[in-house]
Design an enzyme around this catalytic site. Structure first.
Site, PDB file in Angstrom:
ATOM      1  N   ARG A 151      -4.511 -19.581 -54.097  1.00  0.00           N
ATOM      2  CA  ARG A 151      -4.259 -20.696 -53.176  1.00  0.00           C
ATOM      3  C   ARG A 151      -5.358 -21.749 -53.251  1.00  0.00           C
ATOM      4  O   ARG A 151      -5.097 -22.964 -53.097  1.00  0.00           O
ATOM      5  CB  ARG A 151      -4.146 -20.136 -51.747  1.00  0.00           C
ATOM      6  CG  ARG A 151      -4.014 -21.188 -50.660  1.00  0.00           C
ATOM      7  CD  ARG A 151      -2.713 -21.973 -50.788  1.00  0.00           C
ATOM      8  NE  ARG A 151      -2.629 -22.983 -49.746  1.00  0.00           N
ATOM      9  CZ  ARG A 151      -3.214 -24.172 -49.815  1.00  0.00           C
ATOM     10  NH1 ARG A 151      -3.901 -24.514 -50.897  1.00  0.00           N
ATOM     11  NH2 ARG A 151      -3.095 -25.035 -48.823  1.00  0.00           N
ATOM     12  N   TYR A 164      13.905 -26.670 -37.803  1.00  0.00           N
ATOM     13  CA  TYR A 164      12.673 -27.274 -38.334  1.00  0.00           C
ATOM     14  C   TYR A 164      12.886 -28.756 -38.640  1.00  0.00           C
ATOM     15  O   TYR A 164      12.020 -29.595 -38.375  1.00  0.00           O
ATOM     16  CB  TYR A 164      12.244 -26.554 -39.612  1.00  0.00           C
ATOM     17  CG  TYR A 164      11.414 -25.318 -39.404  1.00  0.00           C
ATOM     18  CD1 TYR A 164      10.067 -25.407 -39.045  1.00  0.00           C
ATOM     19  CD2 TYR A 164      11.962 -24.053 -39.583  1.00  0.00           C
ATOM     20  CE1 TYR A 164       9.300 -24.267 -38.870  1.00  0.00           C
ATOM     21  CE2 TYR A 164      11.193 -22.908 -39.410  1.00  0.00           C
ATOM     22  CZ  TYR A 164       9.868 -23.022 -39.054  1.00  0.00           C
ATOM     23  OH  TYR A 164       9.105 -21.890 -38.877  1.00  0.00           O
ATOM     24  N   ARG A 200       6.808 -11.321 -46.396  1.00  0.00           N
ATOM     25  CA  ARG A 200       5.557 -12.037 -46.626  1.00  0.00           C
ATOM     26  C   ARG A 200       4.509 -11.126 -47.276  1.00  0.00           C
ATOM     27  O   ARG A 200       3.312 -11.231 -46.995  1.00  0.00           O
ATOM     28  CB  ARG A 200       5.026 -12.658 -45.332  1.00  0.00           C
ATOM     29  CG  ARG A 200       4.324 -14.002 -45.529  1.00  0.00           C
ATOM     30  CD  ARG A 200       3.878 -14.604 -44.207  1.00  0.00           C
ATOM     31  NE  ARG A 200       5.016 -15.087 -43.430  1.00  0.00           N
ATOM     32  CZ  ARG A 200       5.086 -15.071 -42.091  1.00  0.00           C
ATOM     33  NH1 ARG A 200       4.097 -14.573 -41.398  1.00  0.00           N
ATOM     34  NH2 ARG A 200       6.140 -15.537 -41.469  1.00  0.00           N
ATOM     35  N   ASP A 223       9.247 -20.842 -49.935  1.00  0.00           N
ATOM     36  CA  ASP A 223       9.336 -21.087 -48.491  1.00  0.00           C
ATOM     37  C   ASP A 223      10.731 -21.603 -48.172  1.00  0.00           C
ATOM     38  O   ASP A 223      11.376 -22.253 -49.011  1.00  0.00           O
ATOM     39  CB  ASP A 223       8.287 -22.119 -48.057  1.00  0.00           C
ATOM     40  CG  ASP A 223       8.145 -22.173 -46.553  1.00  0.00           C
ATOM     41  OD1 ASP A 223       7.376 -21.366 -45.994  1.00  0.00           O
ATOM     42  OD2 ASP A 223       8.823 -23.014 -45.911  1.00  0.00           O
ATOM     43  N   ARG A 252      -1.738 -14.497 -47.507  1.00  0.00           N
ATOM     44  CA  ARG A 252      -3.160 -14.711 -47.240  1.00  0.00           C
ATOM     45  C   ARG A 252      -3.961 -13.454 -46.944  1.00  0.00           C
ATOM     46  O   ARG A 252      -5.186 -13.479 -46.970  1.00  0.00           O
ATOM     47  CB  ARG A 252      -3.315 -15.694 -46.070  1.00  0.00           C
ATOM     48  CG  ARG A 252      -3.009 -17.138 -46.438  1.00  0.00           C
ATOM     49  CD  ARG A 252      -3.141 -18.044 -45.232  1.00  0.00           C
ATOM     50  NE  ARG A 252      -2.050 -17.846 -44.296  1.00  0.00           N
ATOM     51  CZ  ARG A 252      -1.987 -18.404 -43.092  1.00  0.00           C
ATOM     52  NH1 ARG A 252      -2.976 -19.163 -42.667  1.00  0.00           N
ATOM     53  NH2 ARG A 252      -0.944 -18.201 -42.311  1.00  0.00           N
TER      54      ARG A 252
END
Length: 346
Positions: A41, A154, A28, A78, A32
């Site tokens: 973003r 998921y 990652r 992702d 952010r």
């Protein structure tokens, strides 16, 4: 972008060589915590939209390499791109994470189709092509997918969860249904990884983030066997591309995973003891990891101490420095710079 060196240390380490200083990249690493990422973003409505916009996704992929002396890039995407491409409803809710329309019966499974995978995954392949064109020739791009067990969890849960209770219960109650879902994910993951390789990815990683929730026999059935099937198929199509397996939370089952899946390197979570990694895993294959991402948030002398400890324990064998999981959004940029500089000076 930094100038290329003669030979990439990351690829050398994955081939089994001991490299000093060891190569470093971070799970990652595009995200952010970087102010420039937050600017990108802000241009799009949702995270999934960003993953499907090759120009912006390529920019996000390249941003950390402009700041830090990292030895690889990883494509900005992702693991839930695959269920989305199969036709499952997937959205990312700000502050809550991914939300999916749960698949818990045969009717839900039948709505998923492989036919649209190539078209729906095309933006990721274009992102790979754009990044490869922008990188120095010797800096590899990592492609990836989620492992079938984690992605299926998921898909069944409809979101992330602490214990994957709905997925585990369905696997116990309706193993035929769950096996059919896993089979679909094996086939789609193979195609997805092969597509990334064709677009220019030179290393692959399989993320099994929820591997630690499985009991021993279920670990074999839902984690090891599907991963072995993916690795075998991808290696047949792309024999020169190393594959890193990351069975997060597997504990002592990681040794069996390393032997049975035939991955080329093993990502190690934070909870694995360094002594165990060195004696039981690094003796089998190159290892990657395993700094606590929260220690990277905290920084300071304790960060330096742990970095030095990891280097001392694992640096005399084939090793890639990384985190035990992804960078946290509140990680100070200066702490990442401090980490990379310390590893590079080792």
């Amino acid at each position: 972008m930094r100038a290329p060196s003669k030979e990439n240390s990351f690829l050398r380490a994955l081939s089994g060589q001991t490299v000093k200083p060891p190569p470093i990249w971070l799970m990652r690493q595009a995200g952010r915590y970087l102010p420039e990422y937050r600017e990108v973003r802000a241009k799009v409505p949702s995270f999934l939209d960003l993953c499907r916009m090759p120009e912006l996704a390529a920019e996000a992929t390249l941003q950390p390499l402009r700041r830090f002396d990292l030895d690889a890039a990883i494509v900005f995407s992702d693991i839930l791109v695959v269920p989305y491409a199969l036709g499952q409803k997937v959205e990312f809710v700000e502050g809550e994470g991914p939300k999916l329309e749960p698949v818990r019966d045969w009717d839900g499974l039948k709505r998923l189709q492989l036919d649209g995978l190539a078209e729906e995954a095309a933006p990721v392949y274009e992102t790979v092509e754009r990044v490869v064109a922008a990188l120095p020739e010797n800096v590899p791009l990592i492609g990836f997918c989620g492992a079938p067990w984690t992605v299926a969890a998921y898909m069944v849960e409809g979101a992330g969860s602490k214990d994957q209770a709905a997925a585990r219960t369905l696997a116990y109650r309706q193993p035929e249904l769950y096996q059919a879902l896993i089979n679909l994910l094996v086939e789609s993951s193979v195609r997805y990884l092969e597509g990334q390789v064709k677009a220019g990815a030179r290393v692959l990683q399989i993320f099994d983030s929820w591997a630690g929730s499985l009991a021993e026999d279920e670990f074999q059935r839902w984690c090891v066997d599907p991963t072995w099937r993916i690795v075998t198929a991808v290696k047949a199509a792309a024999p020169g591309v190393p594959i890193i397996g990351f069975p997060r939370g597997a504990g002592p089952k990681a040794e069996h995973y390393a032997r049975a899946t035939h991955v080329d390197a093993l990502g190690c979570g934070t909870s694995l003891p360094l002594g165990y990694i060195r004696s039981h895993l690094q003796s089998l294959l190159p290892v990657q990891g395993n700094l606590d991402p929260l220690l990277l948030v905290a920084g300071g002398a304790e960060l330096d101490r742990r970095v030095d400890q990891i280097l001392a324990m694992l640096g005399d064998g084939p090793f890639v420095f990384n985190l035990g999981h992804g960078i946290q959004p509140d990680t100070p940029v200066e702490h990442v710079a401090r980490l990379v500089a310390r590893v590079k000076k080792s």
